[in-house]
Design an enzyme around this catalytic site. Structure first.
Site, PDB file in Angstrom:
ATOM      1  N   GLU A  79       1.678  -0.327  -5.054  1.00  0.00           N
ATOM      2  CA  GLU A  79       0.774   0.784  -5.350  1.00  0.00           C
ATOM      3  C   GLU A  79       1.702   1.990  -5.470  1.00  0.00           C
ATOM      4  O   GLU A  79       2.128   2.556  -4.467  1.00  0.00           O
ATOM      5  CB  GLU A  79      -0.248   0.988  -4.246  1.00  0.00           C
ATOM      6  CG  GLU A  79      -1.281   2.056  -4.586  1.00  0.00           C
ATOM      7  CD  GLU A  79      -2.236   2.339  -3.436  1.00  0.00           C
ATOM      8  OE1 GLU A  79      -3.426   2.546  -3.687  1.00  0.00           O
ATOM      9  OE2 GLU A  79      -1.783   2.359  -2.277  1.00  0.00           O
ATOM     10  N   ASP A 135       0.829  -1.201   0.000  1.00  0.00           N
ATOM     11  CA  ASP A 135       0.000   0.000   0.000  1.00  0.00           C
ATOM     12  C   ASP A 135       0.867   1.256   0.000  1.00  0.00           C
ATOM     13  O   ASP A 135       1.849   1.340   0.748  1.00  0.00           O
ATOM     14  CB  ASP A 135      -0.892  -0.033   1.252  1.00  0.00           C
ATOM     15  CG  ASP A 135      -1.852   1.126   1.311  1.00  0.00           C
ATOM     16  OD1 ASP A 135      -2.720   1.217   0.434  1.00  0.00           O
ATOM     17  OD2 ASP A 135      -1.730   1.943   2.258  1.00  0.00           O
TER      18      ASP A 135
END
Length: 734
Positions: free
Chosen positions: A406, A369
């Site tokens: 990401e 993330d």
């Protein structure tokens, strides 16, 4: 036989260990004598040793450390044992404590040192700190059970035991190009009563639904965060009803990186969350499904200077967090703090963590993330050669694990296509998402970029190959696919932030009515658009990722940021598998088509040339006229052909595949490329047709009556297969 001095008789049976113990110190408290000796600095954390536990904890600025021991669930500690100065090695406090009941043990630390925020130091010996290397955490054993807000030690370190029988299980190591990823939330997948599972909302509940995943055809589940987090972080209680109506449902706020979330385990109350998760992984592997974890190393649950002190802040604040020169927290995560990932100690913790999950839980890959943060220096500057990302790429234990970034963060660093990859990392391709959405919507000026995305984004990943592109149209963060075709704007009022939160650039279209409607024409068009997105996703080069529930038209009623909703807004409604059975069938056959045809799964980008002598290039572009694509800004049609003799770089032979796309409001005829003699075009899918004629199972495709042209309906997509003509050996044409 008499046990040697310092060994129990049981340990003497394991003579090969040759580990003796000789307590050198004692600690008296409440009439109990604790026998101690200097411990080993590695590994960090609490480790079982013969007849004792080795505790090891790092702090470079603490002056003193005290081990705090609890019986499970007890409000007060049973012992507080200061580490003798001679037990400290470098900056590591290490001590063995003997004769502990490890089954009921909970522990933490008190760190003493200066409280000087301007220097980044925030020691507070009144706090009991959680061990960052704890393998299990107690205190939030059951999801949603309101905690004791006065508990001074709400997250309690526990030990985990290595007694799980893997029965020979190994990570599957499915090649990246063969993956079909399914992003899902452990709790949301089965929490609805409609799931019908015995243990809804848990790892065990997910196990019961493995047959559904198999039938869908996905071979990798990407689990949204399952590390221990606090669902009550930033929770909100309705002042009128007293009910907690907002929770940290998504879990992107880690409390501990080594411990699975106990509230996700049906056996969490019993402290069996480790075994329950391992059983899930083992059973998914048996079903041919890999497990990828969504991991959050960009920040922790401690927030900024106003947040709670759980662990890192009290252990060594200036080491674990990026701080401004004034001692405040940099906030590149948008959540209050930023983990200082490129500090050597933090970097090693991240490596230790991922090695642990890969080796002890057989995890197949990790999605990071806000991974751009992992490439920042302590002062926030992006590094050209980030040590952590390089170490992850070349780590020997993680060598076969998928690494997915990401590739952006909340501080404005956007690295899609430029993420420091070391020829290992793949990326969530946000440009793929945006372009596909705009084409489906009917925007002008998109066709040329769409072709690039379909081809695996060679403009972004020329050196890494098509599998560096994780293609997706929807993800947890944003609209579901149903809502993408049902809403022009977000509707996040239920979040309590006056609809300010969540993205505004959704590239969505409601097709005439905002939200739910009974208009049959609009409903049919929306379903067709969902199928169009599915066709693009499953026929593009790269790795397709679909969102939980998109295959059955799951809606969040226009909410594109359901992070706080532990309710029907977020949960999978299993009644949709019957209501929208035709859509589910479409996805199942489409995923099966991708698996059946290696021509869709090249590891490397196409060349645009014929290098096997088939007479056509590996990948060719077309328009309403064969071999003549329309790249003009006004164009809304595109077709492409993948030559089967070039499949996988020409190493295997497959059928030829032709895909026609029409985002215009009018039907369009497409002239078809001529196939070699003895071959014919067959319809595999046509989204302009109603179910069940919209798609055919692999091997049951329908031969086109006109082999030179097809008429494609408005806002539709068609997949044709060029394969041996079933009529060529049948002179009667039967």
């Amino acid at each position: 036989m008499t046990a040697p001095k310092g060994q129990t008789s049981a340990e003497s049976g394991a003579a090969s260990l040759r580990i003796d113990f000789y307590p050198t110190h004692e600690h008296e408290q409440d009439g109990v004598t604790y026998r101690l000796r200097s411990g080993r600095p590695f590994p960090f954390g609490a480790t079982l040793v013969p007849n004792g536990v080795n505790f090891s904890i790092y702090s470079s600025h603490a002056s003193n450390c005290t081990l705090v021991l609890f019986d499970k669930g007890a409000p007060e500690p049973k012992a507080e044992i200061p580490f003798p100065e001679e037990f400290k090695i470098g900056d590591v406090f290490a001590m063995v404590v003997f004769d502990l009941d490890v089954e009921t043990l909970e522990y933490g630390y008190r760190m003493d040192g200066p409280f000087d925020p301007a220097r980044g130091l925030r020691f507070d010996p009144t706090k009991v700190l959680m061990d960052p290397y704890a393998k299990a955490v107690g205190g939030r054993d059951v999801w949603g059970e309101v905690p004791d807000w006065n508990d001074p030690f709400p997250h309690r370190s526990r030990l985990a035991f290595d007694d799980f029988d893997w029965e020979g299980d190994r990570p599957l190591q499915i090649p990246n190009e063969d993956l079909v990823v399914y992003e899902m939330h452990v709790r949301g997948f089965t929490k609805s009563a409609s799931s019908g599972v015995r243990f809804p909302g848990t790892f065990a509940g997910l196990r019961e639904k493995i047959p559904y995943l198999q039938a869908l055809g996905v071979n990798c589940v990407e689990l949204m965060p399952i590390f221990e987090f606090d669902e009550f972080e930033h929770s909100h209680t309705d002042p009128e009803t007293g009910e907690v109506n907002h929770l940290n449902y998504w879990g992107y706020s880690t409390v501990n990186f080594f411990a699975p979330k106990s509230g996700y385990a049906a056996t969490g109350r019993l402290g069996m969350q480790v075994d329950e998760l391992k059983q899930l992984v083992k059973d998914l592997h048996k079903a041919g499904i890999e497990v990828m974890l969504d991991v959050v190393f960009n920040h922790t649950a401690e927030g900024d200077h106003r947040g709670p002190t759980i662990s890192f802040r009290g252990l060594d604040n200036s080491v674990y967090y990026m701080l401004t020169p004034e001692g405040y927290y940099f906030n590149f995560s948008g959540t209050g703090n930023t983990l200082n990932c490129n500090h050597p100690v933090v970097r090693n913790m991240v490596l230790d963590c991922l090695r642990y999950w890969a080796s002890e839980f057989h995890i197949d890959g990790f999605r990071f993330d806000l991974a751009a943060i992992l490439g920042r220096a302590a002062d926030g500057t992006p590094l050209s050669n980030p040590p952590l990302l390089e170490a992850l790429a070349h780590d020997p234990i993680l060598a076969k694990c998928k690494l997915v970034a990401e590739a952006w963060d909340a501080g404005g660093l956007y690295q899609v296509g430029s993420f420091p990859a070391y020829n290992r990392w793949a990326e969530w391709n946000g440009k793929y998402r945006d372009t596909v959405r705009r084409f489906i919507k009917g925007d002008e000026g998109v066709v040329a970029d769409l072709a690039t995305r379909i081809a695996g984004s060679p403009d972004l990943y020329s050196s890494r190959g098509a599998t560096a592109s994780i293609n997706f149209v929807t993800a947890h963060d944003g609209f579901t696919l149903h809502d993408m075709v049902s809403y022009n704007d977000k509707h996040n009022e239920a979040n309590g932030e006056d609809n300010r939160d969540g993205a505004n650039d959704n590239n969505s279209w409601n097709h005439g009515v905002e939200g739910e409607t009974s208009d049959e024409a609009i409903l049919a068009l929306r379903e067709r658009q969902i199928k169009n997105a599915a066709v693009l996703l499953m026929t593009s080069q790269g790795v397709p990722m679909m969102l939980m529930g998109d295959e059955v038209g799951r809606t969040q009623h226009g909410n594109n940021n359901t992070y706080c909703h532990d309710n029907d807004l977020s949960w999978f409604d299993w009644s949709l598998t019957e209501t929208n059975a035709g859509l589910l069938r479409f996805w199942q056959h489409l995923v099966a088509l991708r698996h059946a045809h290696p021509v869709l799964r090249n590891r490397y980008h196409h060349s645009g040339f014929d290098y096997v002598g088939s007479g056509v290039p590996d990948l060719s572009w077309h328009g309403v006229r064969a071999w003549r694509p329309d790249w003009s800004p006004a164009s809304r049609t595109l077709a492409f052909m993948l030559d089967g003799r070039h499949a996988r770089g020409g190493t295997v032979t497959d059928d030829t595949l032709y895909v026609a796309l029409n985002s215009s409001w009018e039907a369009n005829g497409f002239e078809l490329p001529t196939l070699p003699e003895g071959h014919a075009w067959y319809v595999a899918a046509n989204t302009s047709m109603p179910s069940p004629h919209d798609i055919h199972a692999p091997g049951e495709e329908v031969r086109l009556s006109d082999q030179s042209h097809v008429l494609l309906g408005s806002r539709s997509a068609m997949i044709l297969l060029g394969k041996p003509d079933s009529l060529s050996n049948d002179p009667q044409g039967d």
